[in-house]
Write an enzyme that holds these catalytic residues in place. Structure first.
Site, PDB file in Angstrom:
ATOM      1  N   CYS A 146      -7.956  -8.098   2.244  1.00  0.00           N
ATOM      2  CA  CYS A 146      -8.754  -8.716   3.305  1.00  0.00           C
ATOM      3  C   CYS A 146     -10.239  -8.515   3.036  1.00  0.00           C
ATOM      4  CB  CYS A 146      -8.374  -8.109   4.661  1.00  0.00           C
ATOM      5  SG  CYS A 146      -9.415  -8.700   6.000  1.00  0.00           S
TER       6      CYS A 146
ATOM      7  N   CYS B 283     -12.391  -7.740   6.128  1.00  0.00           N
ATOM      8  CA  CYS B 283     -12.246  -6.361   6.602  1.00  0.00           C
ATOM      9  C   CYS B 283     -12.990  -5.377   5.693  1.00  0.00           C
ATOM     10  CB  CYS B 283     -10.773  -5.930   6.624  1.00  0.00           C
ATOM     11  SG  CYS B 283      -9.640  -7.157   7.264  1.00  0.00           S
ATOM     12  N   ASP B 284     -12.937  -5.596   4.388  1.00  0.00           N
ATOM     13  CA  ASP B 284     -13.310  -4.518   3.462  1.00  0.00           C
ATOM     14  C   ASP B 284     -14.486  -4.793   2.524  1.00  0.00           C
ATOM     15  OD1 ASP B 284     -11.237  -2.989   4.479  1.00  0.00           O
ATOM     16  OD2 ASP B 284      -9.775  -3.847   3.089  1.00  0.00           O
TER      17      ASP B 284
END
Ligand code: NAP
Length: 312
Positions: free
Chosen positions: A134, A137-138
């Site tokens: 992701c 997200c990261d």
């Protein structure tokens, strides 16, 4: 005895939310069961520019927030629970969750798909420690670091572009010498100075001590293996994997007709079991997009309404 719903929608992504919206508007007693957080895979998307009506700067989370607000206007209930067992063949369908048991006259399955793993040594071990599925997200964790993106489809290339906003350099590793991604997405990536491509190659190992600090890649055509290590200064690197998705259909194996683990439906989203419908990425279809997921959800809900009416 638990409440008997007209329709239970299993999964709260775009297909499930659209089904919940249409069923709620039809004044059916409707429940959406989601195991984590509504939104499905699109909440990992930073930019949604191919959903009709999406405003410039629309993100997956902003689009989903609007879908949820719309569903809530029509009294569709929503619950977070993980379904572990299903009985779909009886007239009253039963879903056994970790928290509760649920009953309904009809079921719409919109469980979607989950990211596929490469399957190489080290991949699972380093999830969250350099390996990610992701970018939204990261990616920010890899500010000014070297990142490898695995895959050549729309997701891999779009996410490589997103990661390049943070990373110092992004290498896209693809197993062929041409991308699967749409031409318009390819053009953006080729024009991005931070992105380069490692063709005809696969990742065969991910290594490190605590965090990912190296990968081994193999050229499929020549067999040559290359070991890449993070510089001493960096100490670590990122590996983002986008090699497709697997449908979440384990609960329905042996019960519903499937092809490559995707649920088979007709054009009205009907499965082989009366009263059981499937919509969105979980079903066998040619185009998996938010726009097709929401359309599926709407069709399934209208068909569920007809099915429930005929029972009465
Ligand atoms: P995808 O289209 O299935 O592409 C998967 C990519 O991973 C392919 O390039 C494939 O290589 C590669 N791959 C598969 N298994 C691999 C393995 N074991 N090792 C290394 N590489 C592997 O998946 P996706 O990109 O996630 O897209 C899924 C669907 O969502 C598609 O229908 C896509 O169009 C859609 N989508 C659309 C948008 C958009 O319109 N903006 C954005 C994201 C996704 P090969 O090419 O050699 O098969």
């Amino acid at each position: 005895m638990s409440k008997l719903y007209d329709v239970i929608v299993l999964g709260g992504g775009p297909a499930g939310l659209a089904a919940g919206l249409y069923a709620g508007r039809a004044r059916l007693e409707t429940l959406i069961i989601e195991k984590e957080k509504e939104g499905g895979m699109i909440i990992q998307t930073e930019e949604v520019d191919n959903y009709p009506g999406a405003v410039e700067g629309e993100t997956g989370p902003s689009l989903i927030a609007k879908m949820i607000a719309q569903v809530d206007r029509f009294k569709t209930e929503r619950v977070i629970d993980t379904i572990q067992e299903v009985n779909l063949t009886s007239k009253i369908k039963v879903l056994k969750g970790k928290k509760e048991e649920y009953q309904a006259k009809s079921i719409i399955i919109t469980t979607g798909a989950r990211p596929r793993l490469i399957g190489c040594p080290g991949e699972k071990e380093f999830i969250g420690k350099g390996v990610s599925y992701c970018a939204t997200c990261d990616a920010a964790f890899f500010e000014d670091l070297e990142v490898f993106v695995v895959g050549g489809g729309d997701t891999a290339v779009e996410e490589a572009i997103f990661v390049s906003k943070f990373a110092r350099v992004v290498h896209v590793i693809h197993r062929r010498d041409e991308l699967r991604a749409a031409k318009s997405i390819q053009e953006k990536a080729y024009a991005n100075k931070k992105i380069d491509f490692i063709w005809d190659s696969e990742v065969i190992e991910i290594k490190g001590k605590g965090l990912v600090s190296g990968i081994s890649i193999r050229n499929i055509k020549t067999g040559k293996i290359t070991n890449i290590e993070a510089s001493e200064e960096d100490g670590m690197m990122g590996v983002f994997v986008f090699v497709g998705y697997d449908p979440m259909t384990e609960l329905f194996q042996g019960v519903l007709e499937m092809k490559d683990n995707y649920i088979m439906t007709d054009i009205n989203m009907k499965t082989n079991i009366p009263g059981v419908f499937a919509a969105g990425d979980v079903r066998e279809k040619s185009l998996r997009q938010v726009v097709t997921a929401t359309a599926d959800g709407a069709i399934a809900a209208v068909q569920a309404e007809k099915y429930v009416e005929c029972l009465e």
